[in-house]
Each structure stands twice: as structure tokens, then as C-alpha cells.
Design a protein around this motif. Structure first.
Motif, PDB file in Angstrom:
ATOM      1  N   UNK A 195      -7.428  -5.967  -1.122  1.00 18.16           N
ATOM      2  CA  UNK A 195      -8.596  -5.470  -0.373  1.00 18.16           C
ATOM      3  C   UNK A 195      -8.299  -5.435   1.125  1.00 18.16           C
ATOM      4  N   UNK A 196      -7.569  -6.452   1.592  1.00 17.35           N
ATOM      5  CA  UNK A 196      -7.220  -6.464   3.024  1.00 17.35           C
ATOM      6  C   UNK A 196      -6.319  -5.277   3.376  1.00 17.35           C
ATOM      7  N   UNK A 197      -5.605  -4.739   2.384  1.00 16.11           N
ATOM      8  CA  UNK A 197      -4.754  -3.549   2.608  1.00 16.11           C
ATOM      9  C   UNK A 197      -5.497  -2.264   2.223  1.00 16.11           C
ATOM     10  N   UNK A 198      -6.794  -2.357   1.886  1.00 15.39           N
ATOM     11  CA  UNK A 198      -7.605  -1.236   1.368  1.00 15.39           C
ATOM     12  C   UNK A 198      -6.911  -0.571   0.176  1.00 15.39           C
ATOM     13  N   UNK A 199      -6.434  -1.388  -0.719  1.00 14.56           N
ATOM     14  CA  UNK A 199      -5.631  -0.873  -1.841  1.00 14.56           C
ATOM     15  C   UNK A 199      -6.315  -1.171  -3.172  1.00 14.56           C
ATOM     16  N   UNK A 200      -6.450  -0.120  -4.016  1.00  8.92           N
ATOM     17  CA  UNK A 200      -7.002  -0.266  -5.379  1.00  8.92           C
ATOM     18  C   UNK A 200      -5.847  -0.722  -6.252  1.00  8.92           C
ATOM     19  N   UNK A 201      -5.826  -2.015  -6.610  1.00  3.39           N
ATOM     20  CA  UNK A 201      -4.623  -2.612  -7.187  1.00  3.39           C
ATOM     21  C   UNK A 201      -4.966  -3.109  -8.586  1.00  3.39           C
ATOM     22  N   UNK A 202      -4.762  -2.217  -9.610  1.00  3.32           N
ATOM     23  CA  UNK A 202      -5.164  -2.577 -10.975  1.00  3.32           C
ATOM     24  C   UNK A 202      -4.155  -3.538 -11.603  1.00  3.32           C
ATOM     25  N   UNK A 203      -4.651  -4.650 -12.142  1.00  2.00           N
ATOM     26  CA  UNK A 203      -3.813  -5.560 -12.936  1.00  2.00           C
ATOM     27  C   UNK A 203      -4.513  -5.729 -14.284  1.00  2.00           C
ATOM     28  N   UNK A 204      -3.828  -5.397 -15.344  1.00  5.11           N
ATOM     29  CA  UNK A 204      -4.476  -5.445 -16.656  1.00  5.11           C
ATOM     30  C   UNK A 204      -4.840  -6.889 -17.022  1.00  5.11           C
ATOM     31  N   UNK A 205      -6.110  -7.163 -17.299  1.00  2.00           N
ATOM     32  CA  UNK A 205      -6.505  -8.548 -17.617  1.00  2.00           C
ATOM     33  C   UNK A 205      -5.825  -9.051 -18.889  1.00  2.00           C
TER      34      UNK A 205
END
Ligand code: NDP
Length: 311
Positions: A120-130
Motif C-alpha cells: 500500500x505504501x508503494x500504491x501497489x495492488x499486490x495479490x497473494x493467494x491465501x
């Protein structure tokens, strides 16, 4: 009716609140809040958290020391302890509060929350599969009042659980290990290690280079017990190398944590100021009042500390 007065000393706990809680169970108890101690000869019981050096010597007729918490390392380390029984607080509500801290810290890692905070601090949508919780192994070091409860709560969340203590324990849903010989085996499969050991001559510095190296690469560490259990230089090195990926630390060798300590600058470290759990007046006063009655009657005490064992 108690046989003498009780003196309360703590710089963090609130004297009048404890006095009211004790009066609920022992309305006639003469509770004196330090420094208003009156005649020291009348004082038979003290209820303390980190009193100043020489404190006990003021009271020649002591028959009970109530340690206002679970950890007795500070009181046992003193050179001025009289030969009087010491009790600790042992309270399911205090254990529940500790479990809330541990469950929070484990869930935070399990759900990759630090990764999302950084993204979020990089304004990045960072998907990690749960992942499923049973793909995650959590180990609790210390299976006493607090460690056992934390392990049981985490087991209910579906994590694969391990526990380690000095002696063998049996806990539903927890694979248990005992003693130094089984420590490395215990550590070898952990995604997260939770430290809930007391600080004793045997455990101080125990979480050292060897123990950290015994954890799988990328493991996370949660210390909600005492700072001196951990070799902090070794932990900083393990965090720098990435061998330990993240740490949640509530207790430190020096408190408050000095402003120039490397932990402050490490974004993979979450620092909380020693408050994972506290002694709670409403739920703990009953056992303290009962121990006062027991000491007056010469009966065995509840939750008495063994100074030789150190906990
Ligand atoms: P207990 O005394 O009830 O239990 C201690 C556990 O540690 C036991 O399971 C014991 O083993 C194990 N243990 C002790 N020595 C060793 C050793 N050498 N090797 C392996 N295991 C060992 O403690 P609590 O659960 O009540 O509390 C744990 C600590 O948490 C406290 O001592 C205190 O320092 C800390 N604390 C921190 C708080 C905070 O806010 N940060 C708040 C409250 C407590 P066994 O069962 O075999 O005897």
C-alpha cells in the motif's frame, strides 16, 4: 478479617482500583498505597510490581509477597528479598488477553498483512493467494498459564500446532516437545515461533544464533514474554539476512527500547511497548484475598513461585 495491613506498590498499576477490587472480597482489609504506609510494623502483606531497592526491609513482619503479574524474574533477581512466600497472578482473563495478542500477531502473518501494508505504501495492488491455516505451522515455546492458552486458541483457528516446554505436556490438537534434546526438532518445521517462556537463569539468551538458525528460512518470530530471552544482536543479524522474515516484539532487553536501537528502523519488525497482557484487578483480586486468608491460617498458597526454579 486479615491479621495485618497490605501495602501496594506499582508505578504502572492503579492503586485505588486494586484496593477496591480487594475490598470486594475482603471488605475489612487495611490497604495502604505506597508511600502512605503508616506503621510499618502492622504490614503483613505487600502487593508489588518492581518496588525500589530496600522496599521489603521497611516491613519486619511480612508474611506474603504478591507479585503483581505472571513474570517473577524482576522480583527474584533482587538481592533484598526476605524469606517470605511469593505468589504470582494466575488468571484466565490475563491469559485471554495474552492470547488475543498472540492470535492477532499470528493472523497478521498468516493473512500476509505486513506485505499488504508495504504494498500500500508503494500504491501497489499486490495479490497473494491465501493459504489454508493447516498449511501453516505455529510453535509455542513455554506451555504454562499463558503459552497453553495461546496454543489452544491458535489450534481452534486451524493452524498446525506445536508446543515446547521443559516437561512433557498433553494438549489437544498440539504436537508437544520437551526439553533441550527436542528443541531443534520442534523448531525445524515452524512458520511462526511464539515465545512465552519465563526469564530464568536457564532461559535467558536462549533464543540465540543456534535457535534462530534452527528455524526454517523465512520463519517469523513473536516474543510476548521477556526481552532478555533473546540475543537481540543475533536476531538483528537473522532479520538482516532474511533468515527470519518478520518479528513481532513486545519485550526488550532495555525498556523503553532506546531510540538508536536497530529494531526501530526495521520495517519487518512490529514493536509494541510491553503490554501484551497485564494483571487485571477485577479478575485477580479474589485469588489474592484467598491467599491472604490462607497465609493467616498457615495453609498452602495458590500460585506460589518456586524461587529455585525461577518461575
Ligand atoms: P508459567 O510459569 O506458567 O509457565 C512457564 C512455561 O515455560 C512452562 O511451560 C515451563 O515448562 C516453560 N519453561 C520454563 N523454563 C523452561 C526451560 N528452561 N526450557 C523449556 N521450557 C521452560 O508462565 P506463564 O505462562 O504464566 O508466563 C510466561 C511468561 O510470560 C512470564 O514469565 C512473563 O515473563 C511473560 N509475560 C509477559 C507479559 C507481557 O505483557 N509481555 C505479560 C505476562 C507475562 P514446564 O511446563 O515444563 O514447567
Amino acid at each position: 478479617m486479615a491479621e495485618g495491613a497490605l501495602v501496594f506498590y506499582s508505578e504502572v498499576d492503579i492503586g485505588p482500583t486494586w484496593r477496591d477490587a480487594l475490598h470486594h472480597w475482603m471488605p475489612d482489609l487495611d490497604v495502604r498505597i505506597w508511600p502512605d504506609v503508616g506503621d510499618p510494623q502492622e504490614v503483613r502483606y505487600v502487593m508489588v510490581w518492581k518496588p525500589p531497592e530496600g522496599f521489603f526491609q521497611a516491613f519486619p513482619n511480612l508474611s506474603l509477597i504478591v507479585n503483581l503479574g505472571a513474570g517473577v524474574d524482576a522480583i527474584l533477581a533482587r538481592g533484598d528479598l526476605p524469606d517470605v512466600p511469593i505468589t504470582r497472578v494466575s488468571d484466565p482473563h490475563m491469559s485471554r488477553m495474552m492470547a488475543s495478542y498472540v492470535v492477532f500477531a499470528v493472523l497478521r502473518y498468516y493473512r500476509d498483512i505486513p506485505e499488504f501494508e508495504r504494498a500500500q505504501r508503494r500504491s501497489e495492488w499486490h495479490y497473494i493467494h491465501p493459504r489454508e491455516p493447516d498449511e501453516f505451522t505455529v510453535g509455542v515455546m513455554g506451555l504454562g498459564e499463558l503459552g497453553r492458552r495461546a496454543a489452544e486458541e491458535l489450534s481452534r483457528w486451524g493452524f498446525r500446532m506445536r508446543g515446547w516446554a521443559r516437561s512433557r505436556h498433553e494438549i489437544d490438537g498440539v504436537e508437544t516437545f520437551a526439553g533441550p534434546d527436542e528443541l531443534l526438532d520442534f523448531l525445524s518445521a515452524l512458520d511462526i515461533a511464539v515465545v512465552l517462556l519465563p526469564s530464568t537463569p536457564d532461559t535467558r539468551g536462549m533464543i540465540d544464533r543456534t535457535v534462530l538458525a534452527g528455524l526454517p528460512r523465512g520463519a517469523k518470530l513473536i516474543n510476548a514474554a521477556r526481552g532478555d530471552l533473546i540475543d537481540e544482536a543475533a536476531l538483528v543479524a537473522a532479520l538482516d539476512s532474511g533468515h527470519i522474515a518478520e518479528a513481532t516484539l513486545d519485550a526488550f532487553q532495555t525498556e523503553p527500547l532506546p531510540a538508536d536501537h536497530p529494531f526501530w528502523g526495521m520495517e519487518q519488525v512490529l514493536i509494541t511497548p510491553h503490554l501484551a497482557s497485564i494483571a487485571l484487578p477485577r479478575s485477580s483480586a479474589k485469588q489474592i484475598a484467598e491467599n491472604i486468608r490462607r497465609v493467616d491460617r498457615g495453609e498452602a498458597l495458590m500460585h506460589q513461585v518456586d524461587p529455585k526454579r525461577g518461575y
